[in-house]
Design an enzyme around this catalytic site. Structure first.
Site, PDB file in Angstrom:
ATOM      1  N   ASN A 208      10.289  -0.103 -13.890  1.00 47.71           N
ATOM      2  CA  ASN A 208       9.082  -0.494 -14.635  1.00 47.71           C
ATOM      3  C   ASN A 208       9.066   0.244 -15.967  1.00 47.71           C
ATOM      4  OD1 ASN A 208       7.503   2.095 -14.321  1.00 47.71           O
ATOM      5  ND2 ASN A 208       7.851   1.578 -12.172  1.00 47.71           N
ATOM      6  N   PHE A 319      -3.647   7.313 -10.252  1.00 48.83           N
ATOM      7  CA  PHE A 319      -3.761   6.549 -11.489  1.00 48.83           C
ATOM      8  C   PHE A 319      -3.762   5.085 -11.103  1.00 48.83           C
ATOM      9  CE2 PHE A 319      -3.300   8.665 -15.649  1.00 48.83           C
ATOM     10  CZ  PHE A 319      -3.450   9.963 -15.210  1.00 48.83           C
TER      11      PHE A 319
HETATM   12  N1  CTP Z   1       1.392   4.879  -5.735  1.00 50.03           N
HETATM   13  C1  CTP Z   1       2.045   5.606  -4.773  1.00 50.03           C
HETATM   14  N2  CTP Z   1       2.985   5.025  -4.002  1.00 50.03           N
HETATM   15  C2  CTP Z   1       3.290   3.731  -4.144  1.00 50.03           C
HETATM   16  C3  CTP Z   1       2.618   2.943  -5.126  1.00 50.03           C
HETATM   17  C4  CTP Z   1       1.685   3.557  -5.918  1.00 50.03           C
HETATM   18  O1  CTP Z   1       1.754   6.793  -4.640  1.00 50.03           O
HETATM   19  N3  CTP Z   1       4.203   3.193  -3.360  1.00 50.03           N
HETATM   20  C5  CTP Z   1       0.351   5.509  -6.543  1.00 50.03           C
HETATM   21  C6  CTP Z   1       0.607   5.573  -8.043  1.00 50.03           C
HETATM   22  O2  CTP Z   1       1.280   6.769  -8.401  1.00 50.03           O
HETATM   23  C7  CTP Z   1      -0.790   5.542  -8.613  1.00 50.03           C
HETATM   24  C8  CTP Z   1      -1.571   4.729  -7.598  1.00 50.03           C
HETATM   25  O3  CTP Z   1      -0.800   4.734  -6.404  1.00 50.03           O
HETATM   26  O4  CTP Z   1      -1.364   6.827  -8.651  1.00 50.03           O
HETATM   27  C9  CTP Z   1      -1.860   3.318  -7.953  1.00 50.03           C
HETATM   28  O5  CTP Z   1      -0.697   2.634  -8.325  1.00 50.03           O
HETATM   29  P1  CTP Z   1      -0.719   1.098  -8.607  1.00 50.03           P
HETATM   30  O6  CTP Z   1       0.666   0.650  -8.881  1.00 50.03           O
HETATM   31  O7  CTP Z   1      -1.774   0.787  -9.626  1.00 50.03           O
HETATM   32  O8  CTP Z   1      -1.269   0.567  -7.230  1.00 50.03           O
HETATM   33  P2  CTP Z   1      -0.593  -0.098  -6.004  1.00 50.03           P
HETATM   34  O9  CTP Z   1      -0.917   0.676  -4.820  1.00 50.03           O
HETATM   35  O10 CTP Z   1       0.849  -0.308  -6.263  1.00 50.03           O
HETATM   36  O11 CTP Z   1      -1.389  -1.443  -5.951  1.00 50.03           O
HETATM   37  P3  CTP Z   1      -1.082  -2.865  -6.614  1.00 50.03           P
HETATM   38  O12 CTP Z   1       0.336  -2.824  -7.098  1.00 50.03           O
HETATM   39  O13 CTP Z   1      -1.315  -3.781  -5.516  1.00 50.03           O
HETATM   40  O14 CTP Z   1      -2.085  -2.987  -7.724  1.00 50.03           O
END
Ligand code: CTP
Length: 394
Positions: A208, A319
């Site tokens: 990403n 975040f």
């Molecule tokens: N995060 C995490 N582990 C993952 C995915 C995300 O710890 N496998 C954490 C990120 O570091 C961030 C938070 O979760 O602090 C939110 O990440 P985000 O990508 O916005 O959320 P997702 O859980 O991936 O939800 P979605 O993609 O469905 O919006």
């Protein structure tokens, strides 16, 4: 108190220029090294001899005054720990906001990459002028700290806002930046940064656009505030605190799991891949004229797991990067993940977030209270997040 600190003062053409003599005395009494740049107009209000005597250094006015191997504006920039522009006139503020370098002071401002403080001083109508207002907002959004003028009796005979802030306040603000209150001393803080990469084959990965800048700014800030800092990151950085380099979500999970055990706070600013490739290939996949299907399996949700297993006194901050319905999605996410705070940013904007040096954030706590951090550089945003987490806000 300020021994070893190098303060560069910029004086512009405003009546309060004479007050800076007291400010220089305060810095000198506290053992700081002081150098002074003046705009030519400033010398209508205060003399070179006075400033030279007080600062015990030559006064810099023009870019080409001194014959040195380095251009003067770069030499002054390199040496100083902080640049304090006081009083800052409306004219100079306009130039600073627009990157104009038509004298030594404005050129130094442009080249200065450390903390800058400006203390405006002008007539009330000028202070309230929309152009001045906009210029101040631009400077604030670039991380310049503005010490607002005071309200009171002005030199022009009127009353209102525009009087230079008390020099003791300018002194205190400068001191607080140079010697910050190390309120995180004794705490261990773990921060994740960057974007994880999941291998597809020997040469390709799913990744990403996260640059790791926000997480690194957070780690720099907590370290400066005295915390024992651990940065778990996908980006190569060289720091004077502990850095653990990882690539995949699983590697990040293992590192966080280990480091969070005895930590006070975890801040998950990394963009973690939700999925990894089920059967990653060790060799490069060759094209064969057919479509290719990758089967993806879910990665651990580090934030959710750490929030579930955390002790009462531990703080977990997430975040969330959203491209639509920022606040509603962030509120849902803090509930779903179970963390103490979530910092939400809008990734549909090109001027903040992901690869940008700037960020605009909303910090949401467990009770769904929202605090906005206006667009600012990531270091300032980092400091504001930390202050909010530790109840140090305003
Ligand atoms: N995060 C995490 N582990 C993952 C995915 C995300 O710890 N496998 C954490 C990120 O570091 C961030 C938070 O979760 O602090 C939110 O990440 P985000 O990508 O916005 O959320 P997702 O859980 O991936 O939800 P979605 O993609 O469905 O919006």
């Amino acid at each position: 108190m300020l021994a070893g600190k190098k303060i560069l003062i910029g004086i512009t053409g405003a009546i309060a220029a004479y007050k800076i003599c007291t400010l220089i005395r305060l810095f000198k009494k506290n053992h700081a090294e002081v150098k002074v740049i003046v705009t030519p107009n400033a010398l209508n209000f205060v003399t070179k001899t006075t400033l030279e005597t007080l600062s015990q250094n030559p006064i810099y006015v023009n870019q080409f005054d001194i014959d040195e191997y380095k251009p003067e504006h770069i030499a002054l920039t390199d040496e100083a720990d902080i640049f304090v522009i006081a009083p800052a006139s409306a004219n100079t503020i306009a130039k600073l906001a627009n990157g104009i370098c038509d004298n030594l002071l404005t050129s130094v401002f442009c080249a200065f990459n450390k903390k800058i403080l400006i203390a405006p001083c002008m007539n009330t109508n000028m202070w309230e002028n929309p152009a001045v207002n906009q210029n101040i907002s631009i400077l604030k959004s670039r991380g310049i700290q503005v010490i607002e003028p005071e309200t009171g009796f002005l030199a022009c005979g009127s009353e209102g806002k525009g009087r230079l802030a008390d020099v003791n306040i300018i002194f205190e603000e400068t001191k607080n930046i140079l010697i910050p209150d190390k309120f995180l001393q004794g705490k261990k803080i773990v921060i994740t940064a960057g974007g994880t990469k999941e291998d597809i084959d020997a040469v390709r990965y799913i990744g990403n656009y996260s640059s790791g800048k926000m997480g690194t700014a957070l780690a720099d800030s907590v370290s400066e505030l005295g915390a024992s800092t651990v940065l778990i990151t996908t980006v190569d950085v060289n720091k004077n605190y502990k850095v653990i380099k990882v690539k995949t979500a699983e590697e990040m999970y293992n590192a966080v799991n280990q480091e969070f055990l005895d930590a006070d706070t975890l801040i998950m600013s990394a963009a973690v891949s939700d999925y990894k490739v089920k059967n990653k290939q060790t060799q490069k996949i060759k094209k064969n004229g057919n479509s290719l299907t990758l089967e993806l399996v879910e990665n651990p949700d580090i934030l959710k797991e750490m929030s579930a297993q955390k002790k009462d006194e531990q703080i977990v901050v997430g975040f969330c990067a959203e491209s639509e319905n920022l606040i509603e999605n962030a509120k849902e996410k803090i509930i779903k993940k179970g963390c103490d705070f979530i910092c939400a940013n809008d990734i549909s904007r090109k001027d903040t977030g992901f690869s940008s040096d700037y960020n605009e954030l909303f910090i949401i706590d467990k009770n769904l209270n929202i605090e906005k951090i206006e667009k600012t550089d990531k270091k300032t945003a980092a400091l504001k997040i930390i202050e909010r987490i530790y109840g140090k806000s305003n």
